[in-house]
Design a protein around this motif. Sequence first.
Motif, PDB file in Angstrom:
ATOM      1  N   THR A 652       0.838  -1.202   0.000  1.00  0.00           N
ATOM      2  CA  THR A 652       0.000   0.000   0.000  1.00  0.00           C
ATOM      3  C   THR A 652       0.871   1.249   0.000  1.00  0.00           C
ATOM      4  O   THR A 652       0.628   2.200  -0.754  1.00  0.00           O
ATOM      5  CB  THR A 652      -0.937  -0.004   1.216  1.00  0.00           C
ATOM      6  OG1 THR A 652      -1.737  -1.189   1.198  1.00  0.00           O
ATOM      7  CG2 THR A 652      -1.841   1.216   1.201  1.00  0.00           C
ATOM      8  N   GLN A 653       1.903   1.253   0.853  1.00  0.00           N
ATOM      9  CA  GLN A 653       2.783   2.409   0.940  1.00  0.00           C
ATOM     10  C   GLN A 653       3.583   2.620  -0.346  1.00  0.00           C
ATOM     11  O   GLN A 653       3.879   3.759  -0.719  1.00  0.00           O
ATOM     12  CB  GLN A 653       3.749   2.238   2.125  1.00  0.00           C
ATOM     13  CG  GLN A 653       3.070   2.214   3.487  1.00  0.00           C
ATOM     14  CD  GLN A 653       2.270   3.480   3.745  1.00  0.00           C
ATOM     15  OE1 GLN A 653       2.750   4.598   3.520  1.00  0.00           O
ATOM     16  NE2 GLN A 653       1.037   3.320   4.222  1.00  0.00           N
ATOM     17  N   ARG A 654       3.931   1.543  -1.029  1.00  0.00           N
ATOM     18  CA  ARG A 654       4.722   1.649  -2.274  1.00  0.00           C
ATOM     19  C   ARG A 654       3.878   2.073  -3.469  1.00  0.00           C
ATOM     20  O   ARG A 654       4.394   2.360  -4.540  1.00  0.00           O
ATOM     21  CB  ARG A 654       5.397   0.300  -2.591  1.00  0.00           C
ATOM     22  CG  ARG A 654       6.619   0.020  -1.772  1.00  0.00           C
ATOM     23  CD  ARG A 654       7.776   0.963  -2.122  1.00  0.00           C
ATOM     24  NE  ARG A 654       8.274   0.690  -3.457  1.00  0.00           N
ATOM     25  CZ  ARG A 654       8.548   1.599  -4.375  1.00  0.00           C
ATOM     26  NH1 ARG A 654       8.342   2.874  -4.121  1.00  0.00           N
ATOM     27  NH2 ARG A 654       9.021   1.267  -5.561  1.00  0.00           N
ATOM     28  N   GLY A 655       2.547   2.094  -3.313  1.00  0.00           N
ATOM     29  CA  GLY A 655       1.683   2.556  -4.400  1.00  0.00           C
ATOM     30  C   GLY A 655       1.083   1.450  -5.232  1.00  0.00           C
ATOM     31  O   GLY A 655       0.555   1.708  -6.318  1.00  0.00           O
ATOM     32  N   CYS A 656       1.153   0.187  -4.760  1.00  0.00           N
ATOM     33  CA  CYS A 656       0.487  -0.909  -5.466  1.00  0.00           C
ATOM     34  C   CYS A 656      -1.025  -0.740  -5.299  1.00  0.00           C
ATOM     35  O   CYS A 656      -1.516  -0.558  -4.182  1.00  0.00           O
ATOM     36  CB  CYS A 656       0.960  -2.254  -4.909  1.00  0.00           C
ATOM     37  SG  CYS A 656       0.243  -3.675  -5.751  1.00  0.00           S
ATOM     38  N   LYS A 657      -1.765  -0.798  -6.397  1.00  0.00           N
ATOM     39  CA  LYS A 657      -3.189  -0.470  -6.357  1.00  0.00           C
ATOM     40  C   LYS A 657      -4.061  -1.629  -5.871  1.00  0.00           C
ATOM     41  O   LYS A 657      -4.970  -1.439  -5.068  1.00  0.00           O
ATOM     42  CB  LYS A 657      -3.657  -0.049  -7.756  1.00  0.00           C
ATOM     43  CG  LYS A 657      -2.955   1.183  -8.298  1.00  0.00           C
ATOM     44  CD  LYS A 657      -3.276   2.422  -7.507  1.00  0.00           C
ATOM     45  CE  LYS A 657      -2.642   3.667  -8.130  1.00  0.00           C
ATOM     46  NZ  LYS A 657      -2.912   4.880  -7.326  1.00  0.00           N
ATOM     47  N   LEU A 658      -3.782  -2.850  -6.381  1.00  0.00           N
ATOM     48  CA  LEU A 658      -4.664  -3.983  -6.101  1.00  0.00           C
ATOM     49  C   LEU A 658      -3.857  -5.133  -5.539  1.00  0.00           C
ATOM     50  O   LEU A 658      -2.648  -5.254  -5.777  1.00  0.00           O
ATOM     51  CB  LEU A 658      -5.398  -4.431  -7.379  1.00  0.00           C
ATOM     52  CG  LEU A 658      -6.192  -3.357  -8.133  1.00  0.00           C
ATOM     53  CD1 LEU A 658      -6.764  -3.940  -9.413  1.00  0.00           C
ATOM     54  CD2 LEU A 658      -7.307  -2.799  -7.266  1.00  0.00           C
TER      55      LEU A 658
END
Length: 689
Positions: A652-658
């Motif tokens: 989540t913090q790294r920007g992965c969406k799903l």
Amino acid sequence: MIRTRKTLEAENHLGFRILGWVLAVALIAGLALSTVQVVLDAQKVSSELERQAEETLAMVYDAATQAVFSIDETLGQQVVDGLFALEAINFARIAHLDGSELSSRQRTPSHLDFRPITDLIFGKVWVYREVLKRNENPNEPYGFIEIHLDTAHDANTWLMRALTTFISGIVIALILGLTLFILFNWLLAGPLLRIVHALKKVNPDYPDEHLLSVPKGHEKNELGLWVNATNNLLVAIAESQQKYREAEDRVSELARIDTLTGLPSRDAFLEDLQQIIEASKARGNAFSLMVCGIDDFKSVNEQCGFRTGDLILKTVANRLTANFTADRFTLARLGSDQFVVVEKKLCDNFHAAETAEKILAIVGTPVEAGSHRISLTSTLGISIFPNDACEADRLLQSAEQTMALAKQNSHTRFQFYVASIDQEIRDRKQMEKDLAQAIINQEFHVVYQPQINLETKRVIGAEALLRWVHPDHGFVPPDKFIPIAETSGHIVNIGKWVLEQACKQVAEWAASGSHLRIAVNLSAVQLRQDSIVEDILTRIAEYQIPPGRLELEITETSFMTNITDAVAKLHQLHRAGISIAVDDFGTGYSSLTYLKKMPVQHLKIDKQFIQDLLVNEEDTRIANTIIDLGRSLNLTVIAEGVETEEQEHYLTQRGCKLAQGYFFSKPLLPDDFEKFVKTFHANIVENNA
């Protein structure tokens, strides 16, 4: 034996052909040079006439000027008569400015034989006219002097020189051509002809008896080298023929062919097998050796007679020969009812099993023998090179022992020398048969693993996963039966069934007001089918699937075989409102070129990079790279295999969406999935309250 003519026709003689070419080239060159020389000489003659006229006028200029100034006709006539001392002048006059003549003289032009030719080149008469002025008063003319030059005399001299030049050029060309012809015959054509006559004496059966002699004086040049090379070749041919005769004698001594079937005998086969082993070692190839024994053949001989038994053996041999070509297979009869088949360049053991089944079917086809229709069965023993043995006799012995062992257990079967491989192949063959009946027997079902939006913490869809519950073996893992389904081709029908189940489920969810989407895996075998686009679009139309509700997941290896065809099909599906995701990204042929060409919306990070996230530094870097790549290409990244809260938080913090995985939920049946969605969303609302 090749026969040659005793003599050569003149037009075929190499020397005469050389003579013709040399003469032609020499004549053309000689004529060209002569023409240039004659033209230059003509220019020189013209210049000489010009100079002569100018010098003549300069010589009488002062006297002529004095005569016209003094109106002295006597002096003027003397000047004119003096000009006629030159043979080339045939007209001269001195006149006043008004044209009145002071003095003049004329004579008839020369009548020479070649004058019509020279007049065309130089002209008949050259006219020169000079205005007469005094030095004391150079600006005032008093009259003019005019002379006519006859070109005939100088032109005739030039013509004689031109004829001499042309004749000498032709003579030189002839001399050069004849000289070269003589030298060529002496140095090359003559020795070649003698070598040809010597070759005619060579006996084809014993070519080393009459070797060629090197022409005198040619021991160290090309002819000498050629003769020596020819002699070496004749000696080599003689040695080869000797070896061939020895081989023929050896073949005639050995009984290499089985007289009944026409196949190689046991001894001949062992020799061939040794050669196959050596070739396979050199190329690093494997091959299978199958010994086929007809079951209970003794009873056939006792009941139907030995003649019928021989007919059966010949029929089986003919069938094997017709079905197994010599480029990939080697056949032989070992004796009695036993045959052997060697399959070269073996791909894998499963391929050998397919060949064994083919042999069983060939032998099992009934044989018409007179009034008898005889049905046969056979048993095969299979050994594999180099796994089972590397020596010819050991490899054959292994297959024979395996066949004998298999006959003790049952008939109409094949068995590998290594029991573990044999069992593996049998299990695979059985699984292929079971897969063909699994849909009919309703052994498959589809489960759905939720996909979570990590930003909103809501379920946005699911991945459809196939499950197989075997009636005897229970749950069969997908990684065990999916590869077999793909190699056997059953994946096409299975894939159609999974797609239909997913479309039906999407339609039900859409009818209930849910906006969930379903991702369906599309294998490489399915993508290569010509009808795949039509099949998918038909299912979408049949269940009235809204755009964006169906997603197809393909692996990177799916489109490597024919990327142009795959990209075209994926674009057709994308235009119909279907999302495309690249599954297991990073495990195959990851390339930005493919991502650029394909209509991809999602990248799925393979679970092998997620399971050691934050533990394995390399896997963490790969996951980060894929997330950054997706962001830069405006693609949604999906992480599969998320199992811990730490993994979920980091992604989540790294920007992965799903994301999807057991941290959220295991794959669920449709009813359980719907309950999970309600519970999951309710918990999110409660936690945010």
